[in-house]
Design a protein around this motif. Structure first.
Motif, PDB file in Angstrom:
ATOM      1  N   LEU A  17       0.613  -0.974  -0.101  1.00  0.00           N
ATOM      2  CA  LEU A  17       0.105   0.080   0.017  1.00  0.00           C
ATOM      3  C   LEU A  17       0.853   1.215   0.138  1.00  0.00           C
ATOM      4  O   LEU A  17       0.619   2.355  -0.784  1.00  0.00           O
ATOM      5  N   ASN A  18       1.966   1.454   0.824  1.00  0.00           N
ATOM      6  CA  ASN A  18       2.810   2.341   0.838  1.00  0.00           C
ATOM      7  C   ASN A  18       3.467   2.694  -0.441  1.00  0.00           C
ATOM      8  O   ASN A  18       3.487   3.775  -1.219  1.00  0.00           O
ATOM      9  N   ALA A  19       3.758   1.537  -1.114  1.00  0.00           N
ATOM     10  CA  ALA A  19       4.403   1.729  -2.571  1.00  0.00           C
ATOM     11  C   ALA A  19       3.365   2.477  -3.565  1.00  0.00           C
ATOM     12  O   ALA A  19       3.798   3.260  -4.294  1.00  0.00           O
ATOM     13  N   ILE A  20       2.275   1.911  -3.541  1.00  0.00           N
ATOM     14  CA  ILE A  20       1.214   2.487  -4.562  1.00  0.00           C
ATOM     15  C   ILE A  20       0.763   3.787  -4.105  1.00  0.00           C
ATOM     16  O   ILE A  20       0.804   4.945  -5.000  1.00  0.00           O
ATOM     17  N   GLN A  21       0.648   4.143  -2.809  1.00  0.00           N
ATOM     18  CA  GLN A  21       0.646   5.605  -2.510  1.00  0.00           C
ATOM     19  C   GLN A  21       1.697   6.472  -2.886  1.00  0.00           C
ATOM     20  O   GLN A  21       1.424   7.640  -3.517  1.00  0.00           O
ATOM     21  N   HIS A 139      26.636  -1.485   9.876  1.00  0.00           N
ATOM     22  CA  HIS A 139      27.129  -2.669   9.162  1.00  0.00           C
ATOM     23  C   HIS A 139      27.744  -2.286   7.711  1.00  0.00           C
ATOM     24  O   HIS A 139      28.119  -3.282   6.974  1.00  0.00           O
ATOM     25  N   GLY A 140      28.146  -1.238   7.608  1.00  0.00           N
ATOM     26  CA  GLY A 140      28.828  -0.793   6.456  1.00  0.00           C
ATOM     27  C   GLY A 140      28.427  -0.410   5.456  1.00  0.00           C
ATOM     28  O   GLY A 140      28.771  -0.084   4.217  1.00  0.00           O
ATOM     29  N   ARG A 141      26.865  -0.022   5.320  1.00  0.00           N
ATOM     30  CA  ARG A 141      26.008   0.339   4.207  1.00  0.00           C
ATOM     31  C   ARG A 141      26.152   2.029   4.167  1.00  0.00           C
ATOM     32  O   ARG A 141      25.633   2.749   5.076  1.00  0.00           O
ATOM     33  N   PRO A 142      26.676   2.536   3.058  1.00  0.00           N
ATOM     34  CA  PRO A 142      26.844   4.168   2.922  1.00  0.00           C
ATOM     35  C   PRO A 142      25.532   4.700   2.709  1.00  0.00           C
ATOM     36  O   PRO A 142      25.338   5.790   2.986  1.00  0.00           O
ATOM     37  N   ALA A 143      24.955   4.319   1.682  1.00  0.00           N
ATOM     38  CA  ALA A 143      23.747   4.753   1.007  1.00  0.00           C
ATOM     39  C   ALA A 143      22.544   4.333   1.659  1.00  0.00           C
ATOM     40  O   ALA A 143      21.823   3.791   1.115  1.00  0.00           O
ATOM     41  N   VAL A 144      22.021   4.634   3.041  1.00  0.00           N
ATOM     42  CA  VAL A 144      21.090   4.474   3.410  1.00  0.00           C
ATOM     43  C   VAL A 144      20.110   5.561   4.115  1.00  0.00           C
ATOM     44  O   VAL A 144      20.817   6.351   4.851  1.00  0.00           O
ATOM     45  N   GLU A 145      19.081   5.780   3.714  1.00  0.00           N
ATOM     46  CA  GLU A 145      18.168   6.775   4.123  1.00  0.00           C
ATOM     47  C   GLU A 145      16.815   6.289   4.927  1.00  0.00           C
ATOM     48  O   GLU A 145      16.327   5.351   4.646  1.00  0.00           O
ATOM     49  N   LEU A 146      16.378   7.377   5.561  1.00  0.00           N
ATOM     50  CA  LEU A 146      14.848   7.061   6.433  1.00  0.00           C
ATOM     51  C   LEU A 146      13.906   7.577   5.366  1.00  0.00           C
ATOM     52  O   LEU A 146      13.775   8.752   5.020  1.00  0.00           O
ATOM     53  N   LEU A 147      13.128   6.606   5.145  1.00  0.00           N
ATOM     54  CA  LEU A 147      11.796   6.583   4.288  1.00  0.00           C
ATOM     55  C   LEU A 147      10.676   6.286   5.005  1.00  0.00           C
ATOM     56  O   LEU A 147      10.385   5.169   4.619  1.00  0.00           O
ATOM     57  N   GLU A 148      10.104   6.774   6.015  1.00  0.00           N
ATOM     58  CA  GLU A 148       8.967   6.306   6.790  1.00  0.00           C
ATOM     59  C   GLU A 148       7.763   5.905   6.098  1.00  0.00           C
ATOM     60  O   GLU A 148       7.510   6.598   5.044  1.00  0.00           O
ATOM     61  N   PRO A 149       6.935   5.105   6.462  1.00  0.00           N
ATOM     62  CA  PRO A 149       5.747   4.953   5.977  1.00  0.00           C
ATOM     63  C   PRO A 149       4.880   6.203   5.870  1.00  0.00           C
ATOM     64  O   PRO A 149       4.796   6.935   6.824  1.00  0.00           O
ATOM     65  N   GLY A 263       3.483  -0.867  12.985  1.00  0.00           N
ATOM     66  CA  GLY A 263       4.012  -0.297  12.028  1.00  0.00           C
ATOM     67  C   GLY A 263       3.018   0.615  11.204  1.00  0.00           C
ATOM     68  O   GLY A 263       2.501   1.614  11.787  1.00  0.00           O
ATOM     69  N   GLY A 264       2.688   0.597   9.974  1.00  0.00           N
ATOM     70  CA  GLY A 264       1.813   1.440   9.291  1.00  0.00           C
ATOM     71  C   GLY A 264       0.341   1.196   9.529  1.00  0.00           C
ATOM     72  O   GLY A 264      -0.195   2.452   9.390  1.00  0.00           O
ATOM     73  N   SER A 265       0.119   0.386  10.177  1.00  0.00           N
ATOM     74  CA  SER A 265      -1.268   0.222  10.732  1.00  0.00           C
ATOM     75  C   SER A 265      -1.467   1.017  11.994  1.00  0.00           C
ATOM     76  O   SER A 265      -2.596   1.600  12.067  1.00  0.00           O
ATOM     77  N   ALA A 266      -0.554   1.320  12.665  1.00  0.00           N
ATOM     78  CA  ALA A 266      -0.619   2.177  13.801  1.00  0.00           C
ATOM     79  C   ALA A 266      -0.612   3.500  13.455  1.00  0.00           C
ATOM     80  O   ALA A 266      -1.498   4.222  13.821  1.00  0.00           O
ATOM     81  N   LEU A 267       0.224   3.864  12.263  1.00  0.00           N
ATOM     82  CA  LEU A 267       0.058   5.417  11.842  1.00  0.00           C
ATOM     83  C   LEU A 267      -1.251   5.619  11.217  1.00  0.00           C
ATOM     84  O   LEU A 267      -1.753   6.778  11.476  1.00  0.00           O
ATOM     85  N   ARG A 268      -1.815   4.694  10.393  1.00  0.00           N
ATOM     86  CA  ARG A 268      -3.221   5.000   9.887  1.00  0.00           C
ATOM     87  C   ARG A 268      -4.269   4.899  10.776  1.00  0.00           C
ATOM     88  O   ARG A 268      -5.329   5.769  10.968  1.00  0.00           O
ATOM     89  N   LEU A 297       9.317   7.192  17.453  1.00  0.00           N
ATOM     90  CA  LEU A 297       9.968   7.702  16.473  1.00  0.00           C
ATOM     91  C   LEU A 297      11.635   7.198  15.779  1.00  0.00           C
ATOM     92  O   LEU A 297      11.854   7.056  14.943  1.00  0.00           O
ATOM     93  N   TRP A 298      12.055   6.554  17.138  1.00  0.00           N
ATOM     94  CA  TRP A 298      13.411   6.115  16.883  1.00  0.00           C
ATOM     95  C   TRP A 298      13.091   4.536  16.616  1.00  0.00           C
ATOM     96  O   TRP A 298      13.897   4.320  15.486  1.00  0.00           O
ATOM     97  N   GLN A 299      12.620   3.722  17.265  1.00  0.00           N
ATOM     98  CA  GLN A 299      12.520   2.286  16.901  1.00  0.00           C
ATOM     99  C   GLN A 299      11.474   1.945  16.300  1.00  0.00           C
ATOM    100  O   GLN A 299      11.503   0.603  15.832  1.00  0.00           O
ATOM    101  N   GLY A 300      10.650   2.719  15.709  1.00  0.00           N
ATOM    102  CA  GLY A 300       9.396   2.243  15.174  1.00  0.00           C
ATOM    103  C   GLY A 300       8.472   1.854  15.863  1.00  0.00           C
ATOM    104  O   GLY A 300       8.225   1.966  16.956  1.00  0.00           O
ATOM    105  N   TRP A 301       7.090   1.692  15.334  1.00  0.00           N
ATOM    106  CA  TRP A 301       5.797   1.578  16.135  1.00  0.00           C
ATOM    107  C   TRP A 301       5.699   0.013  16.405  1.00  0.00           C
ATOM    108  O   TRP A 301       5.028  -0.740  15.824  1.00  0.00           O
TER     109      TRP A 301
END
Length: 418
Positions: A17-21, A139-149, A263-268, A297-301
């Motif tokens: 659902l997030n992908a479609i929105q 873990h050594g991943r340089p290109a990682v960003e926050l994209l919240e639901p 998760g996303g259900s908590a946000l909705r 906001l730190w650890q997720g819902w």
């Protein structure tokens, strides 16, 4: 930009659902966007959003070579700039297709509670929580960003959907204190809390009228319905209502006095302006408030509790406080709504996603044969472990949701304290 969005599949789920929105929101900001994937129940959502769906071949062991070849063809024909996979199987298939086609940049979003370790570290990655982003950087991943639901705060809002006809259809009693859960009925992460919620409602029913509405389908639906029948038998009336899977579960959020979710259900649920109790594992239950929001906001819902012993009583205590004080419910409901509007609206997340795409295109192409070999060995080991596990019992259906970063870090912190 020309963007191809590839959800995990088009069955009902938060990541899909997030992908479609977000695909529709990116399109609305002037970019050409198509959706690629296995047809399923969410095909109607893709059509309703005005997006083109390109059906993929059948999937087998992931990554599926036939899907990679077909996806490479689409990337070439459509001159795609960004191939965006959601969760690890589409992400790997998008990465391989870009290499076969010699065009486009692959990016990934993982909204599971941990990231598959065999995703190559050079693949640009978006994750759903600050804690997971930090873990991936460690873990050594340089290109990682926050994209919240994201949440559509217009479609999911107090008064946005009628509830009377829905309540009559499902036998939901008006005027009774109502608790809602909208969730995939999975054995990993979800089932423990859903069963506990039914037990807590049965305890509270002894004091005053209450009902629990559970919306969702999945591999644990048989267990959920059986437990609901047992609880209703003990109560002597129907206090737990199971609606099954709903393409549009918004009435369940809207008719609730209190929402339970992760998760996303908590946000909705929060978007409907009702107080939220966050569900986790091992007996975790915590009410969202100004005092607890930074943790989420730190650890997720989500969270990890002290254990299943006494979990129903702990949840009953949270619900009792909200049931008995309408003023507290109203304050916490308004706070929940403000939190979603200020940080999780589709418009805000879409702008961050477009910037994520632009950075991926602007960055010099980066590959590493060593990282690719490590990823290949890791993927082989993953499939081998699942094949071995299937001989002794079913493999986890929720994949990397069964190994949350928050749970691992909580256990490590507990060990340090001891």
């Amino acid at each position: 930009m020309r963007v191809l969005v590839y959800p995990h599949d088009l069955s009902i789920g938060g990541s899909q659902l997030n992908a479609i929105q977000l695909a529709a929101a990116v399109r609305d900001r002037g970019h050409a966007v198509v959706v690629y994937g296995q047809p399923g129940p969410l095909v109607g959502e893709v059509a309703a959003a005005g997006l083109e769906l390109i059906p993929s071949p059948d999937v087998h062991v992931r990554p599926t070579p036939g899907v990679v070849r077909d996806l490479a063809r689409v990337l070439t024909e459509r001159r795609i700039d960004i191939a965006h996979g959601y969760e690890w199987p589409p992400s790997l298939e998008a990465l391989l297709a870009c290499r076969v086609a010699h065009t486009g940049r692959a990016v990934s979003t993982v909204l599971s509670m941990s990231v598959a370790p065999f995703l190559p570290r050079y693949l640009p990655l978006g994750v759903g929580t600050e804690q997971i982003r930090e873990a991936e950087r460690e873990h050594g991943r340089p290109a990682v960003e926050l994209l919240e639901p994201p949440v559509d705060v217009a479609a999911n809002a107090p008064g946005a959907v009628p509830v009377a006809a829905f309540a009559r259809e499902h036998g939901i009693e008006p005027g009774i204190f109502t608790v809602s859960i909208v969730s995939r009925l999975a054995r990993e992460m979800k089932l423990e809390g859903i069963l506990t919620a039914m037990d807590a409602v049965e305890l509270l029913h002894r004091e005053a009228p209450i009902q629990l509405v559970i919306a969702g389908g999945g591999p644990a639906e048989t267990e959920v319905r059986a437990h609901a029948a047992a609880v209703n038998g003990i109560a002597g009336e129907r206090i737990v209502v199971c609606t099954g899977e709903l393409t549009d579960p918004r009435p369940v959020y809207a008719l609730a006095d209190v929402g339970i979710g992760m998760g996303g259900s908590a946000l909705r649920s929060m978007a409907f302006g009702v107080p939220l109790i966050v569900q986790g594992e091992r007996g975790f239950w915590r009410t969202l408030s100004a005092a607890t929001v930074e943790d989420f906001l730190w650890q997720g819902w989500y969270g990890v509790g002290p254990g299943s012993g006494g979990a129903a009583e702990r949840l009953a205590a949270c619900l009792r406080e909200l049931r008995d004080d309408r003023g507290v419910r109203e304050v916490l409901g308004r706070f929940a709504r403000r939190t979603v509007e200020s940080r999780f609206s589709v418009s805000r997340v879409a702008e961050r996603q477009i910037a994520f795409y632009e950075r991926a295109i602007a960055a010099p192409p980066r590959t590493s044969w060593r990282e690719s070999l490590d990823a290949g060995f890791g993927l082989f080991a993953y499939h081998a472990q699942r094949a071995l596990a299937s001989r002794t019992g079913p493999a986890p259906s929720e994949d990397f949701n069964s190994r949350p970063v928050a749970a691992e870090r909580g256990a490590a912190a507990g060990a340090r304290e001891r």
